[in-house]
Design a protein around this motif. Structure first.
Motif, PDB file in Angstrom:
ATOM      1  N   ASP A  63      95.727 -14.895  78.180  1.00 54.49           N
ATOM      2  CA  ASP A  63      96.843 -13.952  78.177  1.00 54.49           C
ATOM      3  C   ASP A  63      97.096 -13.377  79.569  1.00 54.49           C
ATOM      4  O   ASP A  63      96.203 -13.342  80.416  1.00 54.49           O
ATOM      5  CB  ASP A  63      96.556 -12.797  77.206  1.00 54.49           C
ATOM      6  N   GLY A  64      98.326 -12.907  79.779  1.00 56.12           N
ATOM      7  CA  GLY A  64      98.637 -12.173  80.998  1.00 56.12           C
ATOM      8  C   GLY A  64      99.261 -12.989  82.108  1.00 56.12           C
ATOM      9  O   GLY A  64      99.469 -12.486  83.218  1.00 56.12           O
ATOM     10  N   PHE A  65      99.595 -14.253  81.839  1.00 59.09           N
ATOM     11  CA  PHE A  65     100.187 -15.104  82.869  1.00 59.09           C
ATOM     12  C   PHE A  65     101.631 -15.469  82.537  1.00 59.09           C
ATOM     13  O   PHE A  65     102.162 -16.460  83.025  1.00 59.09           O
ATOM     14  CB  PHE A  65      99.349 -16.377  83.039  1.00 59.09           C
ATOM     15  N   GLY A  66     102.247 -14.644  81.698  1.00 56.55           N
ATOM     16  CA  GLY A  66     103.595 -14.932  81.257  1.00 56.55           C
ATOM     17  C   GLY A  66     103.582 -15.389  79.811  1.00 56.55           C
ATOM     18  O   GLY A  66     102.528 -15.591  79.220  1.00 56.55           O
ATOM     19  N   PRO A  67     104.759 -15.567  79.221  1.00 57.13           N
ATOM     20  CA  PRO A  67     104.827 -15.946  77.800  1.00 57.13           C
ATOM     21  C   PRO A  67     104.263 -17.341  77.560  1.00 57.13           C
ATOM     22  O   PRO A  67     104.341 -18.224  78.408  1.00 57.13           O
ATOM     23  CB  PRO A  67     106.335 -15.904  77.505  1.00 57.13           C
ATOM     24  N   GLY A  68     103.682 -17.510  76.380  1.00 57.53           N
ATOM     25  CA  GLY A  68     103.136 -18.797  76.028  1.00 57.53           C
ATOM     26  C   GLY A  68     101.893 -19.127  76.832  1.00 57.53           C
ATOM     27  O   GLY A  68     101.147 -18.245  77.260  1.00 57.53           O
ATOM     28  N   THR A  69     101.654 -20.411  77.044  1.00 56.67           N
ATOM     29  CA  THR A  69     100.517 -20.853  77.841  1.00 56.67           C
ATOM     30  C   THR A  69     101.025 -21.616  79.057  1.00 56.67           C
ATOM     31  O   THR A  69     102.165 -22.091  79.086  1.00 56.67           O
ATOM     32  CB  THR A  69      99.581 -21.755  77.020  1.00 56.67           C
ATOM     33  N   LEU A  70     100.184 -21.738  80.066  1.00 54.40           N
ATOM     34  CA  LEU A  70     100.598 -22.396  81.306  1.00 54.40           C
ATOM     35  C   LEU A  70     101.023 -23.837  81.049  1.00 54.40           C
ATOM     36  O   LEU A  70     101.944 -24.346  81.673  1.00 54.40           O
ATOM     37  CB  LEU A  70      99.452 -22.352  82.320  1.00 54.40           C
ATOM     38  N   ILE A  71     100.318 -24.516  80.158  1.00 58.29           N
ATOM     39  CA  ILE A  71     100.696 -25.860  79.714  1.00 58.29           C
ATOM     40  C   ILE A  71     101.036 -25.734  78.229  1.00 58.29           C
ATOM     41  O   ILE A  71     100.177 -25.357  77.424  1.00 58.29           O
ATOM     42  CB  ILE A  71      99.555 -26.857  79.952  1.00 58.29           C
ATOM     43  N   PRO A  72     102.266 -26.012  77.833  1.00 58.90           N
ATOM     44  CA  PRO A  72     102.726 -25.630  76.491  1.00 58.90           C
ATOM     45  C   PRO A  72     102.155 -26.429  75.331  1.00 58.90           C
ATOM     46  O   PRO A  72     102.034 -25.895  74.233  1.00 58.90           O
ATOM     47  CB  PRO A  72     104.249 -25.808  76.582  1.00 58.90           C
ATOM     48  N   GLU A  73     101.806 -27.686  75.531  1.00 56.61           N
ATOM     49  CA  GLU A  73     101.445 -28.543  74.394  1.00 56.61           C
ATOM     50  C   GLU A  73      99.976 -28.343  74.024  1.00 56.61           C
ATOM     51  O   GLU A  73      99.124 -29.223  74.231  1.00 56.61           O
ATOM     52  CB  GLU A  73     101.726 -30.009  74.717  1.00 56.61           C
ATOM     53  N   THR A  74      99.664 -27.170  73.477  1.00 57.38           N
ATOM     54  CA  THR A  74      98.296 -26.860  73.062  1.00 57.38           C
ATOM     55  C   THR A  74      98.308 -26.277  71.653  1.00 57.38           C
ATOM     56  O   THR A  74      99.326 -25.741  71.197  1.00 57.38           O
ATOM     57  CB  THR A  74      97.625 -25.868  74.023  1.00 57.38           C
ATOM     58  N   LEU A  75      97.164 -26.365  70.977  1.00 55.52           N
ATOM     59  CA  LEU A  75      97.072 -25.902  69.591  1.00 55.52           C
ATOM     60  C   LEU A  75      95.660 -25.402  69.339  1.00 55.52           C
ATOM     61  O   LEU A  75      94.688 -26.100  69.626  1.00 55.52           O
ATOM     62  CB  LEU A  75      97.394 -27.060  68.642  1.00 55.52           C
ATOM     63  N   LEU A  76      95.534 -24.190  68.800  1.00 62.05           N
ATOM     64  CA  LEU A  76      94.235 -23.626  68.450  1.00 62.05           C
ATOM     65  C   LEU A  76      93.959 -23.812  66.963  1.00 62.05           C
ATOM     66  O   LEU A  76      94.847 -23.635  66.131  1.00 62.05           O
ATOM     67  CB  LEU A  76      94.186 -22.133  68.788  1.00 62.05           C
ATOM     68  N   ILE A  77      92.689 -24.139  66.655  1.00 62.67           N
ATOM     69  CA  ILE A  77      92.276 -24.282  65.260  1.00 62.67           C
ATOM     70  C   ILE A  77      91.072 -23.385  64.992  1.00 62.67           C
ATOM     71  O   ILE A  77      90.391 -22.933  65.920  1.00 62.67           O
ATOM     72  CB  ILE A  77      91.929 -25.740  64.907  1.00 62.67           C
ATOM     73  N   ASP A  78      90.799 -23.149  63.722  1.00 77.56           N
ATOM     74  CA  ASP A  78      89.680 -22.306  63.322  1.00 77.56           C
ATOM     75  C   ASP A  78      88.361 -22.957  63.734  1.00 77.56           C
ATOM     76  O   ASP A  78      88.165 -24.164  63.571  1.00 77.56           O
ATOM     77  CB  ASP A  78      89.703 -22.092  61.807  1.00 77.56           C
ATOM     78  N   GLN A  79      87.457 -22.154  64.266  1.00 79.72           N
ATOM     79  CA  GLN A  79      86.173 -22.687  64.741  1.00 79.72           C
ATOM     80  C   GLN A  79      85.096 -22.712  63.668  1.00 79.72           C
ATOM     81  O   GLN A  79      84.035 -23.315  63.873  1.00 79.72           O
ATOM     82  CB  GLN A  79      85.674 -21.870  65.947  1.00 79.72           C
TER      83      GLN A  79
END
Length: 411
Positions: free
Chosen positions: A154-170
């Motif tokens: 967080d804190g580097f602007g909206p979204g992520t620096l590289i957009p094509e990412t996906l988080l899943i439950d660990q």
């Protein structure tokens, strides 16, 4: 110096501790305090501090040839020798080794290579990189984008620096699978995972988690990247955690343990499923990668000496011998009122502190007991000492945690 991951006003107010010496499993501060290094630095001090033969290996190489780059048709002998040695330790045949300067570099390289792989395979839609909640994958642009720890992304602007990412439950593989299917598994290039999550709290994989991940990888055709910057080269008593968990990755990132922190080095071990297309045929493509200091001759000489020490001293077996001792000791902490949970595997342990216990206060109290530990971001104590630690020193670490908790709770 702008310190890493630091609140600088606090550092400048006098909280800085300067380490001036290391000796075996111990470090010494500028004011003369000798501390048992129960954290292994930043997970890296596998063979311990102050190894004279590693210093001699570096000096000998510096006198011969400090380094020569490995671009194009050039190479240096220590880099060739180290790559060959690493390939023999990989959990798959015909491994290829890309050298980098550290863990963040290695993650960046592996994720770029995953996308390059699918472009060459004629599947340009496969761009997404999947990672797990609370994961840590370094702090380059790609590592920041796939980080599961929100304070790093967080804190580097909206979204992520590289957009094509996906988080899943660990924790919940069924929830993770639902997320993958909802996103469109056919668009996934790779899943990157720490076999044991480090900064996220020393989290081994839940039962059945990786088995299902492998099934999903086959179903949707995505790559598996094992981020072993922490676990590779012995932390779990095996050369790789992928071997222990039968993860069968297409790539393994490494750093820290390859030199035990004596000099910066990282890399990616690549399986034939990805490397073959770059090695066969006159029209094979070029992978446009390379860092000035990747394959640095002196660093490679240190890596070779480090691996020699691990083998000669039987340190993997020593880790396996110590694993049940650490487990026994940490399980004894589970009922302590200052503890919410404990986790352990290999020579790694995590102690989740109760909500009303300040981890930094516990760390400060531990240093008064002569033990250095790190407090991870989620108020979790990290235990990952050098492999040379003794059984008595391991018991001392956990006993000191108990005593420090008692003191903090009583204050």
């Amino acid at each position: 110096m702008w310190s890493a991951q630091a609140h600088m006003p606090t550092v400048l107010a006098g909280s800085q501790t300067v380490i001036v010496k290391g000796d075996g499993a111990y470090i010494v501060t500028a004011d003369g305090q000798r501390l048992l290094d129960a954290a292994g630095g930043l997970w890296y001090a596998n063979v311990g501090h102050g190894r004279e033969e590693i210093a001699e290996a570096a000096a000998a190489q510096l006198r011969t040839l400090e380094t020569w780059h490995i671009f194009g048709r050039y190479a240096n002998q220590p880099a060739l020798d180290l790559a060959n040695k690493i390939a023999t330790l990989a959990p798959f045949e015909d491994a290829k080794v890309i050298f980098t300067s550290g863990g963040s570099d290695s993650v960046d390289m592996a994720l770029k290579l995953a996308r390059r792989h699918w472009q060459l395979q004629g599947q340009p839609e496969k761009l997404t990189v999947v990672s797990r909640n609370d994961s840590y994958h370094g702090l380059h642009a790609y590592g920041t984008s796939v980080a599961g720890l929100s304070f790093n992304r967080d804190g580097f602007g909206p979204g992520t620096l590289i957009p094509e990412t996906l988080l899943i439950d660990q924790w919940d593989i069924e929830a993770a699978e639902r997320t993958i299917r909802a996103h469109g598994g056919e668009k996934i290039a790779a899943l990157i995972t720490e076999p044991v999550m480090g900064v996220g709290g020393v989290v081994p994989p839940p039962a059945g988690y990786f088995e299902r991940i492998k099934e999903l990888a086959k179903e949707f055709g995505f790559l598996i990247i094992a981020d072993e910057v922490v676990t590779a080269f012995g932390r779990l008593g095996t050369w790789t955690a992928s071997e222990r968990f039968n993860l069968e990755p297409d790539m393994i990132t490494f750093a820290k343990g390859i030199t035990s922190g004596y000099l910066p080095l990282g890399g990616v071990i690549v399986a034939p499923s990805v490397s073959r297309q770059f090695y066969e045929g006159a029209d094979a493509p070029i992978l446009h990668q390379g860092l000035t200091y990747s394959g640095h001759a002196t660093v490679a000489a240190v890596g070779l000496k480090n691996l020699e020490i691990i083998e000669r001293e039987g340190l993997l077996a020593h880790v396996r011998d110590l694993e049940p001792i650490l487990a026994e000791e940490l399980e004894g902490l589970r009922s302590h009122p200052g503890v919410k949970a404990v986790r352990h595997i290999g020579l790694m342990g995590g102690v989740d502190l109760a909500d009303d216990v300040a981890g930094l206060a516990v760390v400060a109290e531990l240093e008064r007991h002569g033990v250095h530990l790190r407090n991870l971001p989620n108020n979790i104590l990290q235990i990952s000492p050098p492999f040379i630690i003794t059984e008595n020193e391991l018991r001392l670490i956990v006993g000191s945690i108990r005593a420090a908790l008692d003191t903090v709770l009583a204050s």
